[in-house]
Structure formats: structure tokens, C-alpha cells
Design an enzyme around this catalytic site. Structure first.
Site, PDB file in Angstrom:
ATOM      1  N   ASN A  51      15.404  20.660  18.468  1.00 14.35           N
ATOM      2  CA  ASN A  51      14.618  21.530  19.324  1.00 14.35           C
ATOM      3  C   ASN A  51      13.310  21.957  18.652  1.00 14.35           C
ATOM      4  O   ASN A  51      13.043  21.615  17.502  1.00 14.35           O
ATOM      5  CB  ASN A  51      15.446  22.747  19.741  1.00 14.35           C
ATOM      6  CG  ASN A  51      15.132  23.198  21.148  1.00 14.35           C
ATOM      7  OD1 ASN A  51      14.015  23.043  21.626  1.00 14.35           O
ATOM      8  ND2 ASN A  51      16.124  23.749  21.821  1.00 14.35           N
TER       9      ASN A  51
ATOM     10  N   ARG B 213      36.946  30.652  13.713  1.00 14.66           N
ATOM     11  CA  ARG B 213      38.128  30.153  14.410  1.00 14.66           C
ATOM     12  C   ARG B 213      38.027  28.656  14.597  1.00 14.66           C
ATOM     13  O   ARG B 213      36.933  28.086  14.555  1.00 14.66           O
ATOM     14  CB  ARG B 213      38.319  30.835  15.751  1.00 14.66           C
ATOM     15  CG  ARG B 213      37.259  30.544  16.785  1.00 14.66           C
ATOM     16  CD  ARG B 213      37.538  31.281  18.094  1.00 14.66           C
ATOM     17  NE  ARG B 213      36.451  31.142  19.029  1.00 14.66           N
ATOM     18  CZ  ARG B 213      36.382  30.203  19.980  1.00 14.66           C
ATOM     19  NH1 ARG B 213      37.346  29.313  20.098  1.00 14.66           N
ATOM     20  NH2 ARG B 213      35.345  30.162  20.795  1.00 14.66           N
TER      21      ARG B 213
ATOM     22  N   HIS C 223      16.712  24.941  -7.136  1.00 12.73           N
ATOM     23  CA  HIS C 223      16.222  25.029  -8.505  1.00 12.73           C
ATOM     24  C   HIS C 223      16.844  26.229  -9.189  1.00 12.73           C
ATOM     25  O   HIS C 223      17.316  27.165  -8.542  1.00 12.73           O
ATOM     26  CB  HIS C 223      14.690  25.116  -8.557  1.00 12.73           C
ATOM     27  CG  HIS C 223      14.119  26.265  -7.782  1.00 12.73           C
ATOM     28  ND1 HIS C 223      14.097  27.549  -8.272  1.00 12.73           N
ATOM     29  CD2 HIS C 223      13.576  26.319  -6.552  1.00 12.73           C
ATOM     30  CE1 HIS C 223      13.549  28.346  -7.381  1.00 12.73           C
ATOM     31  NE2 HIS C 223      13.223  27.631  -6.325  1.00 12.73           N
TER      32      HIS C 223
ATOM     33  N   ALA D 263      24.131  31.224  15.999  1.00 12.29           N
ATOM     34  CA  ALA D 263      22.720  31.522  15.781  1.00 12.29           C
ATOM     35  C   ALA D 263      22.535  32.494  14.615  1.00 12.29           C
ATOM     36  O   ALA D 263      23.310  33.432  14.443  1.00 12.29           O
ATOM     37  CB  ALA D 263      22.111  32.114  17.039  1.00 12.29           C
TER      38      ALA D 263
END
Length: 172
Positions: free
Chosen positions: A69, A169, A99, A146
Site C-alpha cells: 500500500n 490468539r 548495528h 496496526a
């Protein structure tokens, strides 16, 4: 002089890839072909929306029917492999450089970066503004909520969420 010439060519190609190919001027179905000309391995059925940042001329591989997206970010210090039917929502960030923490006089640790390969297996969905950290392997059929930060490998067919992302879950 060769180093300078290589730098100029690499910079011009990066600007071309991230400004022109990723712009609204290029049809979505043409983008995979153009990125492949630069050295990536993008399946022709992959959808790459506008504003995607590719940090190198090579290093991104996608399987069939992937969806990337708007404004996703791939630093591409190491390889990123998206298997078939992988979807990335808005502004997902896939980081492949790592790093060590620098000394106390300067915490800017750019010395000796390590490149990692990141693999996102088939059928996985990554939610908006999630961050995938270097070297992570995300199993098949995973859903990342999200805003999550994935710092370790993910088991297949599991919902992960949080900072750091943890298994919430099992999903079928």
C-alpha cells in the site's frame, strides 16, 4: 573517480525509483516491470501503490498477488522477501539494517551495520504503520495489528499486536 561515478548513478536511480516510478504518473500495473528493470524481483501480479520507498536498486522480492500500500518503506540493506498473497497496509516499515550501540561519546552507531534478510510468508497481512525489525521471519497466515513493532519471529496463523508485538490468539 569510479566511486564518484557509481555514487552519481546510484543516486540518480534512487531518485528515479522513489520519485518517478512511485508517483501517480506511473500506472500501478507498470510499476513492477520498472522496478524489475532496476534489479528487484517483483511478480507482475503484485500491486505497488504510490509513495513506496525502496532504499536500494535491488533486494525486494515478491511472490504472486502481493499488495504493497501507499508510503511503505523498505531500507533494503538486506533482502526482503514477500511470499505469495502478502499484504502490507499503509506506511508499513520493513527495516533490514542493524548495528551495535556506539560508545558513550556518541550514540550514533553507524559503524559496522549488519544486514539481515526479512521473510514474510504467504497469506500474511501487516497492519498500517507497523514496523518489521531486521531479520524477522513472519510465518504463513499471520495478521499483524496496526501500529505493532515486530521484533522476533512470528508463528504461522497467529494474530500479533503490540510494542513489541506478541501473540494474541491463534487464527484459522
Amino acid at each position: 573517480m569510479r566511486k564518484l561515478a557509481r555514487y552519481v548513478v546510484d543516486t540518480a536511480l534512487a531518485v528515479f525509483a522513489n520519485s518517478f516510478i512511485g508517483s501517480h504518473m506511473i500506472p500501478v500495473r507498470l510499476r513492477p516491470r520498472l522496478y524489475n528493470l532496476l534489479g528487484h524481483r517483483i511478480h507482475p501480479s503484485t500491486t505497488i501503490n504510490t509513495g513506496v520507498f525502496l532504499g536500494a536498486r535491488t533486494g525486494l522480492t515478491t511472490g504472486p498477488n502481493c499488495y504493497i500500500n501507499h508510503r511503505c518503506f523498505f531500507d533494503l540493506g538486506g533482502e526482503v522477501i514477500l511470499e505469495e498473497n502478502v499484504g502490507l497496509s499503509y506506511e508499513v516499515m520493513v527495516v533490514t539494517y542493524d548495528h551495535a550501540i556506539a560508545g558513550s561519546d556518541s550514540r550514533v552507531g553507524f559503524a559496522d551495520p549488519t544486514r539481515h534478510t526479512t521473510v514474510i510468508e504467504k497469506g500474511t497481512w501487516i497492519g498500517a504503520r507497523s514496523i518489521i525489525m531486521p531479520g524477522v521471519r513472519i510465518g504463513a497466515g499471520v495478521v499483524i495489528a496496526a501500529g505493532s513493532v515486530v521484533t522476533s519471529d512470528c508463528e504461522p496463523n497467529t494474530l500479533y499486536a503490540g510494542v513489541p508485538a506478541v501473540a494474541k490468539r491463534s487464527i484459522s
